[in-house]
Motif scaffolding. Structure first.
Motif, PDB file in Angstrom:
ATOM      1  N   ASP A 324       0.813  -1.217   0.000  1.00  0.00           N
ATOM      2  CA  ASP A 324       0.000   0.000   0.000  1.00  0.00           C
ATOM      3  C   ASP A 324       0.852   1.274   0.000  1.00  0.00           C
ATOM      4  N   THR A 325       1.916   1.276   0.800  1.00  0.00           N
ATOM      5  CA  THR A 325       2.738   2.483   0.920  1.00  0.00           C
ATOM      6  C   THR A 325       4.214   2.120   0.993  1.00  0.00           C
ATOM      7  N   VAL A 326       5.024   2.848   0.239  1.00  0.00           N
ATOM      8  CA  VAL A 326       6.482   2.745   0.320  1.00  0.00           C
ATOM      9  C   VAL A 326       6.991   4.056   0.925  1.00  0.00           C
ATOM     10  N   ILE A 327       7.758   3.932   2.007  1.00  0.00           N
ATOM     11  CA  ILE A 327       8.289   5.117   2.685  1.00  0.00           C
ATOM     12  C   ILE A 327       9.802   5.133   2.512  1.00  0.00           C
ATOM     13  N   PHE A 328      10.307   6.105   1.776  1.00  0.00           N
ATOM     14  CA  PHE A 328      11.740   6.237   1.574  1.00  0.00           C
ATOM     15  C   PHE A 328      12.356   7.039   2.720  1.00  0.00           C
ATOM     16  N   ALA A 329      13.055   6.334   3.612  1.00  0.00           N
ATOM     17  CA  ALA A 329      13.821   7.004   4.673  1.00  0.00           C
ATOM     18  C   ALA A 329      15.271   7.050   4.200  1.00  0.00           C
ATOM     19  N   THR A 330      15.475   7.761   3.119  1.00  0.00           N
ATOM     20  CA  THR A 330      16.749   7.732   2.395  1.00  0.00           C
ATOM     21  C   THR A 330      17.550   9.016   2.557  1.00  0.00           C
ATOM     22  N   GLY A 331      17.226   9.777   3.577  1.00  0.00           N
ATOM     23  CA  GLY A 331      18.077  10.896   3.931  1.00  0.00           C
ATOM     24  C   GLY A 331      17.822  12.177   3.184  1.00  0.00           C
ATOM     25  N   TYR A 332      18.787  13.075   3.333  1.00  0.00           N
ATOM     26  CA  TYR A 332      18.655  14.434   2.816  1.00  0.00           C
ATOM     27  C   TYR A 332      19.968  14.878   2.183  1.00  0.00           C
ATOM     28  N   GLY A 333      19.837  15.788   1.242  1.00  0.00           N
ATOM     29  CA  GLY A 333      21.005  16.390   0.624  1.00  0.00           C
ATOM     30  C   GLY A 333      21.152  17.828   1.085  1.00  0.00           C
ATOM     31  N   ILE A 334      22.351  18.350   0.933  1.00  0.00           N
ATOM     32  CA  ILE A 334      22.630  19.734   1.311  1.00  0.00           C
ATOM     33  C   ILE A 334      22.424  20.631   0.104  1.00  0.00           C
TER      34      ILE A 334
END
Length: 523
Positions: A324-334
């Motif tokens: 049902d849902t894919v959650i990308f906990a793949t961080g952040y860029g600067i």
């Protein structure tokens, strides 16, 4: 030598607050521009949709670092706060810090910086044109002012990273980034796939596993899972980040940490095993994830190969349907949208000592690094170092040496992680900056105050150790260090125990640790 008086500070999060205070210590005139209406940066919790924007707090977040390790060097956390903190504890602490040092009067809220560019005579004056957009009721007013120096404090969580996989455009389920996640109960009855191998991925996956029909977590290269509790019940970060242990050769420290981590979690049987050594692998601080795997409410999957209409195929050829849902906990860029990439390229981030633009030495970046441990004390020392450079207390090498240093540091990070990721053990870096500004603890302490010396060099590297001596020392630093363990457990000892075991336990832990170290060295 340029003369600095007025300093523009961009952002009133953690790094912005310590930058304001560091400027005041050097008797500068700081003006901080904050685009929101309050201090705290990423620590501010809101239910508002932040889709595609900066990092956002989720409900129930607990700090990965203990309070005595993540405090500022001259402002302790209250003894009644627990060893590990919820968001409301942290934001209250930052507000109390700002109030104590009368920082807020230097902040212009609801003011966004839209451009930072060197003045025509920057090479001789070091000055900058800073253009702001200020919200005044329903109108926006733009204006430009000249500053002698700029400290960029917008952090490293300003731009969501969303990977792309084949078939994502055909997937019928919901795809979101973890910056929109707020609570696990929002996904009751769903089939959830969380993608990522760091702290937020573990938190999101474990929270969802309490409410979802099924929950999976996909790991590219595996990870090491650390508990918050270390040996003898001490906070893990206070065990790992000590001055004496930072002097041990890296390959020995790697063996020691790996052995410690794996004594608590069987990474093979839980499917977590990383294909990299611990200092270049993804690390996840999470107390619940192993238990959720063991009770079957969370399952670990391999790296994604492709999406289908209703599910996901993984590289090991296993498949999950009806997601049902894919959650990308793949961080952040600067990202620094207000500065030209000709001045600083965030894709390379080649900065002298991870702080200063080699070419523009009145342009500093505070908080654009990550530490394997508490972040705030690192940012504070960066701010103190930058302010000392602006004041002329810290002398810089020539341009070529600064450029070589900046490139060497970035190349080292790429070699370690395989891509640009500015993250390192905090103690060696903090010691380097502290040495430059003259606040590093010295060995003569063993002669003048041996009890304190043992705490400082063999105990946790508490931030107040950088206020014991040198510029802007703090009279309360010694007391804060000596009471570090007492303050850590103050809020948890709510039942009187007639016999105190703490001292014996600490001695036993130290003896076991040293014995283990000798074994590792010999064998």
């Amino acid at each position: 030598m340029v003369s600095v008086k007025r300093v523009a500070i961009i952002g009133a999060g953690v790094s912005g607050l310590v930058s304001i205070k560091s400027c005041l210590e050097e008797e500068f005139q700081p003006i901080c521009f904050e685009k929101s209406s309050q201090i705290g940066g990423v620590w501010i919790y809101s239910d508002d949709d932040t889709r595609g924007k900066a990092s956002a707090m989720y409900n129930g977040l607990v700090t990965n670092s203990s309070k005595e390790m993540m405090c500022f060097s001259d402002f302790a956390y209250p003894p009644e706060y627990p060893p590990y903190l919820y968001t409301h504890h942290v934001i209250k602490y930052y507000r109390d810090y700002a109030k104590h040092y009368d920082i807020e009067k230097y902040i212009k809220f609801n003011t966004e910086v839209i451009d930072v560019s060197p003045t025509d005579d920057n090479q001789t004056t070091g000055q900058w044109n800073v253009t702001i957009r200020q919200r005044n009721q329903e109108q926006f007013i733009e204006q430009t002012d000249v500053f002698d120096a700029v400290m960029v404090c917008t952090g490293k969580h300003s731009n969501c990273i969303m990977p792309e996989y084949p078939g994502m455009d055909k997937f019928k389920g919901q795809i979101i980034h973890s910056n929109t996640f707020r609570r696990g109960e929002d996904f009751v009855g769903q089939n959830i796939l969380v993608v990522g191998a760091s702290h937020s991925a573990g938190d999101v996956a474990t929270q969802c596993s309490h409410y979802a029909k099924s929950t999976y977590i996909s790991l590219r290269n595996g990870c090491y899972v650390l508990a918050r509790r270390g040996p003898n019940g001490q906070p893990m970060d206070s065990v790992a980040n000590r001055r004496f242990s930072s002097k041990i050769p890296g390959f020995i420290r790697s063996k020691m940490l790996t052995s410690l981590v794996e004594s608590r979690v069987d990474h093979d049987s839980l499917g977590l095993r990383s294909d990299r050594h611990v200092f270049s692998a993804s690390v996840m601080v999470n107390d619940s994830l192993p238990d959720r795997i063991l009770n079957g409410t969370l399952k670990v999957k391999a790296h994604i190969e492709k999406f289908t209409k209703n599910g996901v195929m993984f590289v090991d050829r296993t498949y999950i349907e009806d997601i049902d849902t894919v959650i990308f906990a793949t961080g952040y860029g600067i990202t620094f949208p207000f500065i030209s990439r000709e001045i600083v390229d965030e894709r390379k981030l080649e900065l002298f000592k991870h702080i200063l633009s080699p070419k523009y030495t009145t342009l500093a970046f505070i908080g654009s690094v990550g530490a394997i441990g508490a972040q705030a004390p690192v940012y504070e020392l960066q701010a103190r170092w930058a302010a000392s450079v602006f004041s002329g207390t810290v002398k810089l090498p020539d341009l070529k040496a600064c450029q070589m240093d900046a490139k060497k540091r970035v190349d080292g990070m790429i070699k370690r992680y395989g891509y640009l990721k500015i993250k390192f053990a905090p103690v060696p870096y903090q010691e380097e900056l502290a040495n430059d500004i003259g606040v590093i603890p010295t060995l003569d302490m063993f002669l003048t105050d041996p009890k304190l010396a043992v705490k400082v060099f063999f105990g946790p590297a508490y931030p107040p150790s950088y206020r014991l001596q040198g510029p802007h020392a703090w009279a309360g630093a010694r007391d804060a260090i000596m009471k570090g363990w007492e303050n850590t457990i103050s809020s948890t000892k709510t039942r009187h125990i007639s016999k105190e075991h703490g001292v014996t336990g600490h001695i036993l832990f130290t003896a076991i640790f040293l014995f283990f170290l000798i074994l590792v060295i010999l064998f």
